[in-house]
Design an enzyme around this catalytic site. Structure first.
Site, PDB file in Angstrom:
ATOM      1  N   PHE A   1      -1.148   2.816   9.299  1.00  0.00           N
ATOM      2  CA  PHE A   1      -0.140   1.639   9.726  1.00  0.00           C
ATOM      3  C   PHE A   1       1.379   2.209   8.804  1.00  0.00           C
ATOM      4  O   PHE A   1       2.275   1.817   9.251  1.00  0.00           O
ATOM      5  CB  PHE A   1      -0.381   0.398   9.251  1.00  0.00           C
ATOM      6  CG  PHE A   1      -0.244  -0.098   7.817  1.00  0.00           C
ATOM      7  CD1 PHE A   1      -1.343   0.225   7.199  1.00  0.00           C
ATOM      8  CD2 PHE A   1       0.735  -0.747   7.632  1.00  0.00           C
ATOM      9  CE1 PHE A   1      -1.295  -0.261   5.745  1.00  0.00           C
ATOM     10  CE2 PHE A   1       0.682  -1.111   6.007  1.00  0.00           C
ATOM     11  CZ  PHE A   1      -0.329  -1.134   5.398  1.00  0.00           C
TER      12      PHE A   1
ATOM     13  N   ASN B   1       6.063 -12.444   2.515  1.00  0.00           N
ATOM     14  CA  ASN B   1       5.676 -11.535   3.749  1.00  0.00           C
ATOM     15  C   ASN B   1       6.553 -11.841   4.901  1.00  0.00           C
ATOM     16  O   ASN B   1       6.795 -11.048   5.815  1.00  0.00           O
ATOM     17  CB  ASN B   1       4.297 -11.498   3.695  1.00  0.00           C
ATOM     18  CG  ASN B   1       3.601 -10.576   2.880  1.00  0.00           C
ATOM     19  OD1 ASN B   1       4.137  -9.900   2.182  1.00  0.00           O
ATOM     20  ND2 ASN B   1       2.252 -10.695   3.029  1.00  0.00           N
TER      21      ASN B   1
ATOM     22  N   GLU C   1       0.870  -1.092  -0.125  1.00  0.00           N
ATOM     23  CA  GLU C   1       0.009  -0.076   0.000  1.00  0.00           C
ATOM     24  C   GLU C   1       1.003   1.299  -0.049  1.00  0.00           C
ATOM     25  O   GLU C   1       2.089   1.299   0.825  1.00  0.00           O
ATOM     26  CB  GLU C   1      -0.932   0.064   1.136  1.00  0.00           C
ATOM     27  CG  GLU C   1      -1.984  -1.085   1.092  1.00  0.00           C
ATOM     28  CD  GLU C   1      -3.091  -0.982   2.201  1.00  0.00           C
ATOM     29  OE1 GLU C   1      -3.199  -0.031   2.973  1.00  0.00           O
ATOM     30  OE2 GLU C   1      -3.407  -2.351   2.588  1.00  0.00           O
TER      31      GLU C   1
ATOM     32  N   CYS D   1      -1.652  -7.586   6.453  1.00  0.00           N
ATOM     33  CA  CYS D   1      -0.824  -8.977   5.828  1.00  0.00           C
ATOM     34  C   CYS D   1       0.040  -9.508   6.730  1.00  0.00           C
ATOM     35  O   CYS D   1       0.104 -10.777   6.987  1.00  0.00           O
ATOM     36  CB  CYS D   1      -0.536  -8.460   4.446  1.00  0.00           C
ATOM     37  SG  CYS D   1      -1.429  -7.664   3.394  1.00  0.00           S
TER      38      CYS D   1
END
Ligand code: UGA
Length: 448
Positions: A322, A208, A153, A260
């Site tokens: 975030f 991730n 993002e 995530c």
């Protein structure tokens, strides 16, 4: 889908959702009021919407007419039952598969776009295969592919336009080639990796987990810096210069947030436990543990420096998202840190450049409920208004504008002694010269 539409004008794309309000916002005439803030997205949507990109609630029609369907639904952490708190809740994926199996016509390629636990493709296949009816005068068939998304993002458009790689997992070569052909419209062939289904699903979770692991590693070192006199930015720079390590994802901060990282690591932990790999599970669990610890120790530093008492103290909160360049607050460290400060009796004065008041209200609602609805925070659109009259401020999101605040102006309207807690280490100490403001920076060995 907007980026695919931009690069593949011969492909008709229909984004469907059962949520009418959400689709209405995607169709909003005011292109600057799309439901998510993502730099560069509105320009692309403006150019392709109504041409080869449509947003609608007609899910049935879209399934019936589609040659390829991307399942892109939410897969949050399961809250109840087996695997609660660790594995993903797959109810929406399953209901998509059931709907596709009921409505599709002819051969349909079903692509997993949501991030999913390893082996989910098998669940999707089983559902699709089980409900192919024999009493129809035409046959339905399916190919299931995994095509995980690696965009972050805030930089989503750039990540999609110039990806490090595109990953396609599957068994049906023909279907894989059809998906590959879409990406070949703008992605060089050497960047498109084809694997089996399970490698593709596991690669997404592993990527991730590796990224999150780097953040927990650097955050653990940030605490050592503070007690030894080292400086985390200097250490990260020196460590990252080793080309085997690399300099990206070594920025210490209040802990990783976002929808995530935590979820994907917990999925990996669950998978490891499921297969009896206890040591592997413990290894990845520790990445999440350090992340929680980091958020907690920041809150403890604040309480300690404000004389162990926050009752009725006003604390300015700079940033609730975030990370910068997004209005997303899912798993934002701000939620945990703010909740702890409120629990100590502080009154918060919150500012963010993109997160609206309603989102903060939703995120802090459980706390407000516990406090008998007592209002324990206020929201300000202007950053200087947010800091006015405060005993301290905590910088939580690294918004660019926070790097150039007018400290002279701030210093005129605060209570003293005033503390600045900079959890992203972006404030320059020299800017505070002669203003008698106390600065605590994450990972800085010169903190008093
Ligand atoms: C992450 C991955 O970076 C993407 O590759 C992946 O596709 C995506 O998850 C996903 O699975 O959907 P995202 O969560 O959007 O992307 O954002 P990141 O840039 O990874 O940041 C995550 C968190 O880590 C943020 O809270 C950020 O502040 C923190 N972070 C990041 C650090 O604390 N230090 C860093 O050096 C980098």
């Amino acid at each position: 889908m907007a980026v695919i539409a931009k690069h593949c004008q011969n492909i008709e794309i229909e984004v469907v959702d059962i949520n009418k309000e959400r689709i209405n916002s995607w169709n909003n005439k005011n292109i600057h009021e799309l439901p998510i803030f993502e730099p560069g997205l509105s320009e692309i949507v403006k150019n392709v919407r109504g041409k080869n990109l449509k947003f609608s609630n007609d899910v049935e029609k879209a399934i019936k007419t589609a040659d390829m369907i991307f399942i892109s639904v939410n897969t949050p952490i399961k809250r109840k039952g087996i695997g609660a708190g660790e594995t993903s809740d797959l109810r929406w994926v399953e209901s998509c598969a059931r709907q596709i199996s009921k409505l599709s016509v002819g051969h349909t390629i079903v692509v997993e776009k949501s991030t999913l636990p390893v082996k989910t493709a098998k669940t999707i296949k089983d559902i699709l295969d089980a409900s192919s009816p024999s009493d129809l005068d035409y046959k339905r068939s399916f190919s299931v592919l995994s095509n995980p998304e690696f965009l972050a993002e805030g930089t989503a458009i750039m990540d999609l336009e110039q990806p490090d790689r595109v990953l396609i997992g599957g068994e049906d070569i023909e279907a894989m080639n059809q998906l590959k052909d879409i990406y070949l419209n703008w992605v060089p062939e050497h960047k498109i990796i084809c694997t089996n289904l399970w490698s593709s699903e596991l690669s997404k979770l592993s990527a991730n987990a590796f990224l999150a692991q780097r953040i927990s590693s650097i955050n653990s070192i940030s605490a050592i810096c503070e007690v030894t006199g080292a400086d985390i930015n200097e250490v990260a720079n020196a460590v990252g210069k080793d080309s085997r390590i690399g300099c990206k994802f070594l920025k210490a901060g209040p802990g990783f947030g976002g929808s995530c990282f935590k979820k994907d690591i917990l999925n990996l932990v669950y998978l490891s436990k499921y297969y009896g790999l206890t040591e592997v599970a413990k290894f990845w669990e520790s990445v999440v543990r350090i992340n929680n610890w980091q958020q907690n120790r920041i809150y403890e530093e604040i309480v300690k420096r404000l004389f162990g008492n926050l009752v009725n103290k006003k604390i300015g909160i700079l940033g609730f998202a975030f990370k910068e360049n997004t209005n997303d607050t899912r798993e934002s460290p701000a939620i945990e840190i703010c909740s702890n400060l409120i629990n100590e009796g502080a009154i918060l004065s919150i500012h963010d450049y993109k997160v609206p008041q309603e989102t903060i209200s939703r995120d802090l609602y459980p706390l407000q409920k516990d406090n008998n609805k007592k209002i324990c925070w206020e929201y300000h659109k202007d950053v200087y208004e947010a800091i006015k009259g405060c005993d301290a401020m905590v910088l939580l999101t690294e918004w660019e504008n926070y790097k150039n605040l007018d400290w002279g102006r701030i210093s005129l309207n605060i209570k003293r002694p005033f503390w600045i807690f900079d959890t992203r280490s972006i404030i320059k100490r020299e800017q505070l010269n002669d203003l008698s403001l106390n600065l605590w920076q994450l990972g800085n060995g010169n903190n008093k």
